[in-house]
Design a protein around this motif. Sequence first.
Motif, PDB file in Angstrom:
ATOM      1  N   ALA A   1       2.901   8.840 -11.258  1.00 17.64           N
ATOM      2  CA  ALA A   1       3.546   7.949 -10.292  1.00 17.64           C
ATOM      3  C   ALA A   1       2.832   6.607 -10.204  1.00 17.64           C
ATOM      4  O   ALA A   1       3.465   5.581  -9.924  1.00 17.64           O
ATOM      5  CB  ALA A   1       3.605   8.609  -8.919  1.00 17.64           C
ATOM      6  N   VAL A   2       1.524   6.603 -10.440  1.00 17.90           N
ATOM      7  CA  VAL A   2       0.786   5.336 -10.442  1.00 17.90           C
ATOM      8  C   VAL A   2       1.296   4.435 -11.569  1.00 17.90           C
ATOM      9  O   VAL A   2       1.425   3.218 -11.399  1.00 17.90           O
ATOM     10  CB  VAL A   2      -0.726   5.590 -10.579  1.00 17.90           C
ATOM     11  CG1 VAL A   2      -1.483   4.284 -10.820  1.00 17.90           C
ATOM     12  CG2 VAL A   2      -1.257   6.283  -9.326  1.00 17.90           C
TER      13      VAL A   2
ATOM     14  N   ILE B   1       0.862  -1.182   0.000  1.00 17.81           N
ATOM     15  CA  ILE B   1       0.000   0.000   0.000  1.00 17.81           C
ATOM     16  C   ILE B   1       0.896   1.230   0.000  1.00 17.81           C
ATOM     17  O   ILE B   1       1.724   1.397   0.903  1.00 17.81           O
ATOM     18  CB  ILE B   1      -0.929   0.037   1.231  1.00 17.81           C
ATOM     19  CG1 ILE B   1      -1.757  -1.246   1.333  1.00 17.81           C
ATOM     20  CG2 ILE B   1      -1.848   1.244   1.168  1.00 17.81           C
ATOM     21  CD1 ILE B   1      -1.316  -2.161   2.435  1.00 17.81           C
ATOM     22  N   THR B   2       0.758   2.084  -1.001  1.00 14.27           N
ATOM     23  CA  THR B   2       1.549   3.309  -1.023  1.00 14.27           C
ATOM     24  C   THR B   2       0.874   4.363  -0.148  1.00 14.27           C
ATOM     25  O   THR B   2      -0.341   4.360   0.035  1.00 14.27           O
ATOM     26  CB  THR B   2       1.713   3.848  -2.454  1.00 14.27           C
ATOM     27  OG1 THR B   2       0.435   4.254  -2.970  1.00 14.27           O
ATOM     28  CG2 THR B   2       2.316   2.789  -3.372  1.00 14.27           C
TER      29      THR B   2
ATOM     30  N   ALA C   1      -1.234   6.619  -2.455  1.00 10.76           N
ATOM     31  CA  ALA C   1      -0.557   7.904  -2.271  1.00 10.76           C
ATOM     32  C   ALA C   1      -1.109   8.957  -3.229  1.00 10.76           C
ATOM     33  O   ALA C   1      -1.262   8.708  -4.425  1.00 10.76           O
ATOM     34  CB  ALA C   1       0.945   7.739  -2.489  1.00 10.76           C
ATOM     35  N   ALA C   2      -1.408  10.130  -2.686  1.00  2.00           N
ATOM     36  CA  ALA C   2      -1.972  11.208  -3.506  1.00  2.00           C
ATOM     37  C   ALA C   2      -1.808  12.532  -2.778  1.00  2.00           C
ATOM     38  O   ALA C   2      -1.602  12.570  -1.562  1.00  2.00           O
ATOM     39  CB  ALA C   2      -3.452  10.954  -3.795  1.00  2.00           C
TER      40      ALA C   2
ATOM     41  N   THR D   1      10.624   2.226   2.570  1.00  2.00           N
ATOM     42  CA  THR D   1      10.775   3.626   2.189  1.00  2.00           C
ATOM     43  C   THR D   1      10.403   3.755   0.720  1.00  2.00           C
ATOM     44  O   THR D   1      11.050   3.170  -0.152  1.00  2.00           O
ATOM     45  CB  THR D   1      12.217   4.102   2.417  1.00  2.00           C
ATOM     46  OG1 THR D   1      12.554   3.932   3.798  1.00  2.00           O
ATOM     47  CG2 THR D   1      12.366   5.566   2.036  1.00  2.00           C
ATOM     48  N   LEU D   2       9.341   4.503   0.457  1.00  2.00           N
ATOM     49  CA  LEU D   2       8.807   4.557  -0.902  1.00  2.00           C
ATOM     50  C   LEU D   2       8.185   5.921  -1.163  1.00  2.00           C
ATOM     51  O   LEU D   2       7.155   6.270  -0.587  1.00  2.00           O
ATOM     52  CB  LEU D   2       7.758   3.455  -1.091  1.00  2.00           C
ATOM     53  CG  LEU D   2       7.029   3.383  -2.429  1.00  2.00           C
ATOM     54  CD1 LEU D   2       8.012   3.218  -3.572  1.00  2.00           C
ATOM     55  CD2 LEU D   2       6.035   2.229  -2.424  1.00  2.00           C
ATOM     56  N   ASP D   3       8.837   6.679  -2.027  1.00  2.00           N
ATOM     57  CA  ASP D   3       8.297   7.942  -2.524  1.00  2.00           C
ATOM     58  C   ASP D   3       7.859   7.667  -3.954  1.00  2.00           C
ATOM     59  O   ASP D   3       8.693   7.404  -4.827  1.00  2.00           O
ATOM     60  CB  ASP D   3       9.368   9.030  -2.477  1.00  2.00           C
ATOM     61  CG  ASP D   3       8.890  10.370  -3.015  1.00  2.00           C
ATOM     62  OD1 ASP D   3       7.827  10.417  -3.672  1.00  2.00           O
ATOM     63  OD2 ASP D   3       9.589  11.374  -2.802  1.00  2.00           O
ATOM     64  N   VAL D   4       6.560   7.710  -4.204  1.00  2.00           N
ATOM     65  CA  VAL D   4       6.058   7.287  -5.512  1.00  2.00           C
ATOM     66  C   VAL D   4       6.566   8.156  -6.650  1.00  2.00           C
ATOM     67  O   VAL D   4       6.543   7.735  -7.811  1.00  2.00           O
ATOM     68  CB  VAL D   4       4.512   7.240  -5.526  1.00  2.00           C
ATOM     69  CG1 VAL D   4       4.001   6.202  -4.539  1.00  2.00           C
ATOM     70  CG2 VAL D   4       3.904   8.615  -5.254  1.00  2.00           C
ATOM     71  N   THR D   5       7.027   9.372  -6.348  1.00  2.00           N
ATOM     72  CA  THR D   5       7.564  10.244  -7.391  1.00  2.00           C
ATOM     73  C   THR D   5       9.066  10.073  -7.577  1.00  2.00           C
ATOM     74  O   THR D   5       9.671  10.761  -8.395  1.00  2.00           O
ATOM     75  CB  THR D   5       7.261  11.722  -7.080  1.00  2.00           C
ATOM     76  OG1 THR D   5       7.916  12.102  -5.865  1.00  2.00           O
ATOM     77  CG2 THR D   5       5.768  11.953  -6.950  1.00  2.00           C
TER      78      THR D   5
END
Length: 250
Positions: free
Chosen positions: A125-126, A9-10, A89-90, A59-63
């Motif tokens: 990012a999705v 899950i982001t 994430a949004a 650790t996850l930054d979708v961008t």
Amino acid sequence: MNQPPIALITGAATGIGRATADLLAARGTTVLIGARDPHRGERAAAAIRATGGHAHALTLDVTDAATVHAAASWIDDRFGRLDVLVNNAAITGSGHAAPQDARDRAPSSVDVDLVRAVFDTNVFAVITVTNTMLPLLRRSAAARIVNLSSHSASLTMTAQVDGPLSGLTSAAYSPSKTALNALTLQYANELRKDGILVNAAAPGYVDTAINGHTGVLTPAQGAAIVVRLATLGHDGPTGAFHSQEGPLPW
């Protein structure tokens, strides 16, 4: 022996993402908490483990594609597959993107850089996350992808002159979620032959930081539809747009 599902899950350190992780963990799913802040992510994972659930923080930054690829490598090394991807994430843009004083507003007065930032997180990012995780999802016997959308993404509802969304002016967030819905359909059509179900969830007006805690639903109430779509059986829908009450018009 059946192995427990693995779900990423982001944006899962707080809000709907965290509630989704809690609910999935309670069902026996091993949840991977994707979070930009590793400390907040680990706190969320530790809280789930404290209640008997299985959780890990990533650790996850979708961008940031590097963190997305690093997360995929970790999942591959640890589990060798991924069963559920929740693109949660949004950002709204207002107060969450440069310039800091810019606000999501009517298209004639919006800051275009804010719109770009919102689309970068909520749409582009999705694609990055989904495409990076697809090799792992293809190894699952029942892969599910859930994209967090919004009632405001519905063109049908937005077009109703006297409808519930008639007073909403948004050139960034709402259009980004409409684009996400279109993307959901494209992925659903492409992945249908592989048995991967892809759907969009509208959680409702949930009390979270993204709206300044003005929502009327709890994160758990908003997460209920996400969990339902994440745990669909083989005969479940794909390419659908649902709220907890049922299907929504595109």
